[in-house]
Design an enzyme around this catalytic site. Structure first.
Site, PDB file in Angstrom:
ATOM      1  N   ASP A  96     -46.139 102.181  28.779  1.00  0.00           N
ATOM      2  CA  ASP A  96     -47.070 102.863  27.544  1.00  0.00           C
ATOM      3  C   ASP A  96     -45.991 102.526  26.473  1.00  0.00           C
ATOM      4  O   ASP A  96     -46.188 103.638  24.958  1.00  0.00           O
ATOM      5  CB  ASP A  96     -46.978 104.122  27.917  1.00  0.00           C
ATOM      6  CG  ASP A  96     -46.394 105.746  28.546  1.00  0.00           C
ATOM      7  OD1 ASP A  96     -44.963 105.001  28.210  1.00  0.00           O
ATOM      8  OD2 ASP A  96     -46.816 106.319  29.233  1.00  0.00           O
ATOM      9  N   GLU A 118     -48.595 100.572  35.941  1.00  0.00           N
ATOM     10  CA  GLU A 118     -48.259 101.302  36.011  1.00  0.00           C
ATOM     11  C   GLU A 118     -49.841 101.587  35.224  1.00  0.00           C
ATOM     12  O   GLU A 118     -49.439 102.361  34.155  1.00  0.00           O
ATOM     13  CB  GLU A 118     -47.167 101.934  35.347  1.00  0.00           C
ATOM     14  CG  GLU A 118     -47.036 103.715  35.370  1.00  0.00           C
ATOM     15  CD  GLU A 118     -46.059 104.602  34.771  1.00  0.00           C
ATOM     16  OE1 GLU A 118     -45.081 104.475  35.406  1.00  0.00           O
ATOM     17  OE2 GLU A 118     -46.012 104.784  33.806  1.00  0.00           O
ATOM     18  N   GLU A 132     -47.781 107.808  22.979  1.00  0.00           N
ATOM     19  CA  GLU A 132     -47.605 106.476  24.250  1.00  0.00           C
ATOM     20  C   GLU A 132     -49.763 106.539  25.121  1.00  0.00           C
ATOM     21  O   GLU A 132     -49.735 105.611  25.276  1.00  0.00           O
ATOM     22  CB  GLU A 132     -47.475 107.107  25.360  1.00  0.00           C
ATOM     23  CG  GLU A 132     -45.426 106.717  25.049  1.00  0.00           C
ATOM     24  CD  GLU A 132     -45.627 108.069  24.272  1.00  0.00           C
ATOM     25  OE1 GLU A 132     -46.023 108.694  23.326  1.00  0.00           O
ATOM     26  OE2 GLU A 132     -43.627 108.081  23.731  1.00  0.00           O
ATOM     27  N   HIS A 205     -37.142 114.914  25.170  1.00  0.00           N
ATOM     28  CA  HIS A 205     -36.950 113.708  24.331  1.00  0.00           C
ATOM     29  C   HIS A 205     -38.838 113.865  23.351  1.00  0.00           C
ATOM     30  O   HIS A 205     -38.613 112.657  22.413  1.00  0.00           O
ATOM     31  CB  HIS A 205     -36.377 112.653  24.583  1.00  0.00           C
ATOM     32  CG  HIS A 205     -37.265 111.777  25.977  1.00  0.00           C
ATOM     33  ND1 HIS A 205     -37.933 112.323  27.383  1.00  0.00           N
ATOM     34  CD2 HIS A 205     -38.309 111.042  25.506  1.00  0.00           C
ATOM     35  CE1 HIS A 205     -38.932 110.971  27.933  1.00  0.00           C
ATOM     36  NE2 HIS A 205     -39.445 110.932  26.563  1.00  0.00           N
ATOM     37  N   ARG A 207     -41.696 112.250  21.225  1.00  0.00           N
ATOM     38  CA  ARG A 207     -41.785 112.271  19.734  1.00  0.00           C
ATOM     39  C   ARG A 207     -42.324 113.706  19.174  1.00  0.00           C
ATOM     40  O   ARG A 207     -42.043 114.239  17.935  1.00  0.00           O
ATOM     41  CB  ARG A 207     -42.141 110.783  19.065  1.00  0.00           C
ATOM     42  CG  ARG A 207     -41.169 110.050  18.277  1.00  0.00           C
ATOM     43  CD  ARG A 207     -42.318 109.088  18.592  1.00  0.00           C
ATOM     44  NE  ARG A 207     -40.555 107.509  18.358  1.00  0.00           N
ATOM     45  CZ  ARG A 207     -39.891 107.255  17.473  1.00  0.00           C
ATOM     46  NH1 ARG A 207     -40.837 107.814  16.085  1.00  0.00           N
ATOM     47  NH2 ARG A 207     -39.087 106.326  17.576  1.00  0.00           N
ATOM     48  N   HIS A 238     -30.709 113.457  25.647  1.00  0.00           N
ATOM     49  CA  HIS A 238     -31.010 112.257  24.855  1.00  0.00           C
ATOM     50  C   HIS A 238     -30.408 111.339  23.746  1.00  0.00           C
ATOM     51  O   HIS A 238     -29.790 112.674  23.243  1.00  0.00           O
ATOM     52  CB  HIS A 238     -32.882 112.752  24.497  1.00  0.00           C
ATOM     53  CG  HIS A 238     -33.200 110.827  24.872  1.00  0.00           C
ATOM     54  ND1 HIS A 238     -33.566 109.949  23.915  1.00  0.00           N
ATOM     55  CD2 HIS A 238     -35.071 110.122  25.590  1.00  0.00           C
ATOM     56  CE1 HIS A 238     -34.119 108.975  23.788  1.00  0.00           C
ATOM     57  NE2 HIS A 238     -34.502 109.494  24.649  1.00  0.00           N
TER      58      HIS A 238
END
Ligand code: UD1
Ligand code: UDP
Length: 368
Positions: A96, A118, A132, A205, A207, A238
């Site tokens: 994604d 996936e 995503e 991490h 967004r 990250h």
């Protein structure tokens, strides 16, 4: 000979595509071409080094502080030429990310069928995870072969009207990777440092969590460490500078919290297997933890991976400081609660997903 092009660009895609590439490459009837977009740089190289995989193309698109539009534009601009040159019979994308979406779109524009590894994960909330959820739904609109990791994912696809004969339930390739990484005699200086304490492994991490939400998550962890003298935290931070900034602001100088560079996947899986509890907003970690019997507090408002929640290993605790703190404290204080979550389960696969996907690809080619 049929040609399969595998396109990916970030750490988690690499971890999940490498076992599949190895399996595809074993097959003499397939020509496998590997193209990385380089959406990630250091974190991608770490994975490629561990799996010792070569890349045929690296688009090297990563820029500091890249926006979603910049990632999309760069990949769209660079990938077409590579695909036109190779003209594969199938393009495989994963999951994604922006790379997955734009690579699928490129294939679609050039009339090349897409296989989605996936496929079928859903929250049905395009803001969480963002972007995503949009990416994965968009990829599935133009997918020819759906490799669903679980029955739940398959049922999502069926409900959306995707054709049953195009869907293969394969398990998640991350479990294939996990089978090769955890070592009983693993040693590491950070693990040595944490010996005798309860180790909390932290990652963050997303967004949609950058900024104040992430600050709240970190403050919750800091409160826990101050309150429980037997707790130590290891946090592989990250590479995103926005994550690093907040992490440093909240954690610098706090005793018993170690911020370290991202770990390679062998180290990370071994750290997971030696941890007491995991706090994360990651997707992949939610899939790995049940197979290691490690409780996870998922710092998100929703998950596209409900199987681990049903298995009792994952608990969604949201992104608000107070709730993360309270839920974490409860698990640390209440042995019954903790033991109830500390159970081994394999809802995401048995380690043979790559084999099943390869077989499905060969079957597809034998029919076209
Ligand atoms: C991306 C994916 C996300 C996935 C995550 C895995 C999208 C929209 N998001 O998010 O689904 O969960 O990867 O980690 O595709 N950076 C480096 N070096 C690296 C990697 C990143 O410096 O090796 C920095 C770059 O400056 C970049 C920032 O981190 O601007 C964020 O990277 P990006 O790929 O844009 O988003 P992620 O948050 O990593
Ligand atoms: N991981 C890693 N090193 C780290 C942190 C995580 O190798 O320091 C691995 C982890 O085992 C999992 C994957 O990276 O397989 C998850 O990646 P990430 O959380 O970046 O992305 P997501 O899964 O949320 O898309």
């Amino acid at each position: 000979m049929k040609k399969v092009m595998v396109v990916f660009g970030t750490r988690p895609e690499a971890i999940k595509m490498c076992p599949l590439i190895k399996e595809l490459e074993k097959n003499k009837d397939l020509n496998t071409v590997v193209c990385v977009t380089g959406q990630h740089k250091e974190m991608l190289t770490q994975v490629m080094d561990v799996f010792q995989l070569h890349t045929d193309y690296n688009l090297n698109i990563m820029r500091p502080q890249q926006t979603l539009s910049e990632i999309a534009i760069s990949i769209l601009a660079e990938l077409e030429e590579v695909v036109r040159k190779e003209m594969p019979d199938l393009i495989l994308v994963h999951g994604d990310t922006s790379t997955s979406f734009i690579a699928a779109l490129t294939g679609f524009y050039l009339g090349i069928p897409i296989g989605h590894v996936e496929a079928g994960l859903r929250t049905y909330d395009t803001q969480s995870p963002y972007p995503e959820e949009f990416n994965r739904q968009a990829v599935d609109l133009i997918t020819e072969l759906y490799f669903a990791p679980t029955e739940t994912a398959k049922n999502n696809l069926l409900r959306e009207g995707k054709k049953a004969e195009k869907i293969y339930v394969t398990g998640n390739t991350v479990i294939d990777a996990l089978k090769t990484t955890v070592q009983p005699d693993y040693e590491n200086e950070h693990i040595e440092w944490a010996k005798g304490s309860r180790l909390l492994l932290l990652t963050a991490h997303r967004r949609e969590n950058l900024g104040e939400k992430m600050r709240g998550m970190f403050k919750a962890v800091k409160r826990i460490v101050k309150e429980f003298a037997d707790v130590k935290v290891i946090y592989p931070v990250h590479k995103n500078p926005d994550v690093q900034k907040v992490a440093k602001e909240v954690f610098t100088g706090t005793e018993r919290i170690r911020m370290i560079d991202p770990l390679d996947v062998i180290d990370f899986h071994n750290f997971m297997s030696r941890s007491y509890l995991i706090l994360t907003d990651s997707g992949g970690i939610q899939e790995e933890a049940p197979s290691l019997g490690k409780p996870v507090l998922v710092m998100r408002d929703s998950t596209e991976r409900p199987e681990g929640v049903s298995a009792g290993v994952l608990k969604i605790v949201g992104t608000c400081e107070e709730n993360i703190y309270l839920q974490c404290k409860k698990l640390l204080m209440n042995q019954r609660e903790y033991q109830a979550m500390k159970r081994m389960a394999n809802p995401y696969g048995d380690g043979y997903a790559s084999k099943r996907i390869t077989e499905a690809v060969l079957q597809y080619f034998s029919n076209v």
